[in-house]
Design a protein around this motif. Structure first.
Motif, PDB file in Angstrom:
ATOM      1  N   GLY A  29       0.837  -1.180   0.000  1.00  0.00           N
ATOM      2  CA  GLY A  29       0.000   0.000   0.000  1.00  0.00           C
ATOM      3  C   GLY A  29       0.879   1.240   0.000  1.00  0.00           C
ATOM      4  N   ALA A  30       0.289   2.394  -0.045  1.00  0.00           N
ATOM      5  CA  ALA A  30       1.050   3.642  -0.074  1.00  0.00           C
ATOM      6  C   ALA A  30       1.837   3.875   1.211  1.00  0.00           C
ATOM      7  CB  ALA A  30       0.108   4.820  -0.320  1.00  0.00           C
ATOM      8  N   GLN A  31       1.277   3.475   2.361  1.00  0.00           N
ATOM      9  CA  GLN A  31       1.911   3.747   3.642  1.00  0.00           C
ATOM     10  C   GLN A  31       2.322   2.508   4.431  1.00  0.00           C
ATOM     11  OE1 GLN A  31       2.707   6.845   4.979  1.00  0.00           O
ATOM     12  NE2 GLN A  31       2.236   7.511   2.905  1.00  0.00           N
ATOM     13  N   MET A  32       1.878   1.322   3.993  1.00  0.00           N
ATOM     14  CA  MET A  32       2.214   0.105   4.725  1.00  0.00           C
ATOM     15  C   MET A  32       2.025  -1.119   3.828  1.00  0.00           C
ATOM     16  SD  MET A  32      -1.060  -0.441   7.298  1.00  0.00           S
ATOM     17  CE  MET A  32      -0.558  -2.071   7.834  1.00  0.00           C
ATOM     18  N   LEU A  33       2.474  -2.256   4.323  1.00  0.00           N
ATOM     19  CA  LEU A  33       2.306  -3.519   3.618  1.00  0.00           C
ATOM     20  C   LEU A  33       1.061  -4.234   4.129  1.00  0.00           C
ATOM     21  CD1 LEU A  33       5.977  -4.823   3.792  1.00  0.00           C
ATOM     22  CD2 LEU A  33       4.876  -3.639   1.892  1.00  0.00           C
ATOM     23  N   PHE A  34       0.566  -5.169   3.330  1.00  0.00           N
ATOM     24  CA  PHE A  34      -0.584  -5.986   3.710  1.00  0.00           C
ATOM     25  C   PHE A  34      -0.287  -7.439   3.359  1.00  0.00           C
ATOM     26  CE2 PHE A  34      -2.206  -1.833   2.339  1.00  0.00           C
ATOM     27  CZ  PHE A  34      -2.782  -1.420   3.531  1.00  0.00           C
ATOM     28  N   ILE A  35      -0.890  -8.350   4.097  1.00  0.00           N
ATOM     29  CA  ILE A  35      -0.787  -9.775   3.807  1.00  0.00           C
ATOM     30  C   ILE A  35      -2.153 -10.247   3.339  1.00  0.00           C
ATOM     31  CG2 ILE A  35      -0.450 -12.069   4.802  1.00  0.00           C
ATOM     32  CD1 ILE A  35       1.594 -10.821   6.723  1.00  0.00           C
ATOM     33  N   HIS A  36      -2.170 -10.935   2.210  1.00  0.00           N
ATOM     34  CA  HIS A  36      -3.439 -11.460   1.687  1.00  0.00           C
ATOM     35  C   HIS A  36      -3.796 -12.702   2.502  1.00  0.00           C
ATOM     36  CE1 HIS A  36      -6.567 -12.850  -0.858  1.00  0.00           C
ATOM     37  NE2 HIS A  36      -6.345 -11.902  -1.774  1.00  0.00           N
ATOM     38  N   PRO A  37      -4.901 -12.668   3.240  1.00  0.00           N
ATOM     39  CA  PRO A  37      -5.237 -13.786   4.129  1.00  0.00           C
ATOM     40  C   PRO A  37      -5.530 -15.099   3.406  1.00  0.00           C
ATOM     41  CG  PRO A  37      -7.057 -12.233   4.022  1.00  0.00           C
ATOM     42  CD  PRO A  37      -5.904 -11.608   3.291  1.00  0.00           C
ATOM     43  N   ASP A  38      -5.948 -15.045   2.149  1.00  0.00           N
ATOM     44  CA  ASP A  38      -6.226 -16.265   1.399  1.00  0.00           C
ATOM     45  C   ASP A  38      -4.965 -16.886   0.808  1.00  0.00           C
ATOM     46  OD1 ASP A  38      -8.914 -15.904   1.952  1.00  0.00           O
ATOM     47  OD2 ASP A  38      -9.316 -14.906   0.038  1.00  0.00           O
ATOM     48  N   GLU A  39      -3.877 -16.144   0.802  1.00  0.00           N
ATOM     49  CA  GLU A  39      -2.623 -16.645   0.239  1.00  0.00           C
ATOM     50  C   GLU A  39      -1.614 -17.029   1.310  1.00  0.00           C
ATOM     51  OE1 GLU A  39      -1.234 -13.594  -2.389  1.00  0.00           O
ATOM     52  OE2 GLU A  39      -3.008 -13.712  -3.663  1.00  0.00           O
ATOM     53  N   CYS A  40      -1.741 -16.478   2.494  1.00  0.00           N
ATOM     54  CA  CYS A  40      -0.800 -16.731   3.586  1.00  0.00           C
ATOM     55  C   CYS A  40      -0.910 -18.190   4.038  1.00  0.00           C
ATOM     56  CB  CYS A  40      -1.107 -15.791   4.749  1.00  0.00           C
ATOM     57  SG  CYS A  40      -0.026 -16.016   6.184  1.00  0.00           S
ATOM     58  N   ILE A  41       0.245 -18.840   4.203  1.00  0.00           N
ATOM     59  CA  ILE A  41       0.263 -20.227   4.654  1.00  0.00           C
ATOM     60  C   ILE A  41       0.535 -20.314   6.156  1.00  0.00           C
ATOM     61  CG2 ILE A  41       0.819 -21.161   2.392  1.00  0.00           C
ATOM     62  CD1 ILE A  41       3.757 -21.434   3.380  1.00  0.00           C
ATOM     63  N   ASP A  42       0.552 -19.179   6.834  1.00  0.00           N
ATOM     64  CA  ASP A  42       0.673 -19.132   8.288  1.00  0.00           C
ATOM     65  C   ASP A  42       1.972 -19.755   8.799  1.00  0.00           C
ATOM     66  OD1 ASP A  42      -0.294 -18.429  10.796  1.00  0.00           O
ATOM     67  OD2 ASP A  42      -1.318 -20.330  11.090  1.00  0.00           O
ATOM     68  N   CYS A  43       3.055 -19.576   8.053  1.00  0.00           N
ATOM     69  CA  CYS A  43       4.331 -20.179   8.451  1.00  0.00           C
ATOM     70  C   CYS A  43       5.063 -19.355   9.508  1.00  0.00           C
ATOM     71  CB  CYS A  43       5.225 -20.398   7.239  1.00  0.00           C
ATOM     72  SG  CYS A  43       5.856 -18.877   6.490  1.00  0.00           S
ATOM     73  N   GLY A  44       4.781 -18.041   9.547  1.00  0.00           N
ATOM     74  CA  GLY A  44       5.415 -17.178  10.535  1.00  0.00           C
ATOM     75  C   GLY A  44       6.829 -16.739  10.190  1.00  0.00           C
ATOM     76  N   ALA A  45       7.328 -17.065   9.021  1.00  0.00           N
ATOM     77  CA  ALA A  45       8.692 -16.691   8.629  1.00  0.00           C
ATOM     78  C   ALA A  45       8.895 -15.179   8.642  1.00  0.00           C
ATOM     79  CB  ALA A  45       9.026 -17.249   7.252  1.00  0.00           C
ATOM     80  N   CYS A  46       7.845 -14.435   8.383  1.00  0.00           N
ATOM     81  CA  CYS A  46       7.932 -12.976   8.303  1.00  0.00           C
ATOM     82  C   CYS A  46       8.042 -12.307   9.675  1.00  0.00           C
ATOM     83  CB  CYS A  46       6.712 -12.425   7.572  1.00  0.00           C
ATOM     84  SG  CYS A  46       5.131 -12.935   8.274  1.00  0.00           S
ATOM     85  N   VAL A  47       7.533 -12.934  10.698  1.00  0.00           N
ATOM     86  CA  VAL A  47       7.455 -12.302  12.024  1.00  0.00           C
ATOM     87  C   VAL A  47       8.815 -11.857  12.555  1.00  0.00           C
ATOM     88  CG1 VAL A  47       6.758 -12.621  14.432  1.00  0.00           C
ATOM     89  CG2 VAL A  47       5.290 -13.451  12.585  1.00  0.00           C
ATOM     90  N   PRO A  48       9.825 -12.730  12.628  1.00  0.00           N
ATOM     91  CA  PRO A  48      11.113 -12.278  13.177  1.00  0.00           C
ATOM     92  C   PRO A  48      11.866 -11.311  12.276  1.00  0.00           C
ATOM     93  CG  PRO A  48      11.286 -14.543  12.441  1.00  0.00           C
ATOM     94  CD  PRO A  48       9.837 -14.152  12.320  1.00  0.00           C
ATOM     95  N   GLU A  49      11.478 -11.214  11.017  1.00  0.00           N
ATOM     96  CA  GLU A  49      12.159 -10.320  10.074  1.00  0.00           C
ATOM     97  C   GLU A  49      11.674  -8.882  10.171  1.00  0.00           C
ATOM     98  OE1 GLU A  49      14.785 -11.356   8.363  1.00  0.00           O
ATOM     99  OE2 GLU A  49      14.434 -13.293   9.334  1.00  0.00           O
ATOM    100  N   CYS A  50      10.534  -8.647  10.778  1.00  0.00           N
ATOM    101  CA  CYS A  50       9.975  -7.299  10.863  1.00  0.00           C
ATOM    102  C   CYS A  50      10.688  -6.495  11.950  1.00  0.00           C
ATOM    103  CB  CYS A  50       8.472  -7.370  11.153  1.00  0.00           C
ATOM    104  SG  CYS A  50       7.719  -5.737  11.266  1.00  0.00           S
ATOM    105  N   PRO A  51      11.430  -5.448  11.576  1.00  0.00           N
ATOM    106  CA  PRO A  51      12.188  -4.681  12.562  1.00  0.00           C
ATOM    107  C   PRO A  51      11.334  -3.829  13.504  1.00  0.00           C
ATOM    108  CG  PRO A  51      12.476  -3.726  10.389  1.00  0.00           C
ATOM    109  CD  PRO A  51      11.672  -4.977  10.211  1.00  0.00           C
ATOM    110  N   VAL A  52      10.045  -3.673  13.185  1.00  0.00           N
ATOM    111  CA  VAL A  52       9.177  -2.866  14.059  1.00  0.00           C
ATOM    112  C   VAL A  52       8.093  -3.708  14.734  1.00  0.00           C
ATOM    113  CG1 VAL A  52       9.606  -0.690  12.845  1.00  0.00           C
ATOM    114  CG2 VAL A  52       7.713  -2.169  12.102  1.00  0.00           C
TER     115      VAL A  52
END
Length: 90
Positions: A29-52
């Motif tokens: 998006g213009a100001q933030m990212l979004f995760i598509h809930p129908d495409e997410c496999i709920d692996c959690g790989a993204c969680v520790p990578e987010c610096p905020v």
């Protein structure tokens, strides 16, 4: 259930999480990212990578940010797909 991008992403838009996502379910998006809930496999790989610390499992989203669950579902299909690292807004 899916992962959800919440308030801390707004205005910074780090993309560290995007490059580790095996499902490529992030949208920009213009100001933030979004995760598509129908495409997410709920692996959690993204969680520790987010610096905020903006990404939560849908069942663990803090009460003050539960509106972001619906926001991700609404905005991901309307936003451009992102699969590569980009400079953050801040």
């Amino acid at each position: 259930m899916a992962m959800v991008v919440t308030e801390p992403c707004f205005g910074c838009k780090y993309t560290d999480c995007v490059v580790v996502c095996p499902a490529e379910c992030f949208y920009e998006g213009a100001q933030m990212l979004f995760i598509h809930p129908d495409e997410c496999i709920d692996c959690g790989a993204c969680v520790p990578e987010c610096p905020v610390a903006a990404i939560y499992h849908e069942g663990d989203v803090p009460a003050r940010w539960t509106d972001y669950i619906a926001l991700n579902g609404e905005m991901a299909p309307l936003s451009p797909h992102i699969t590569t690292r980009k400079p953050p807004l801040i």
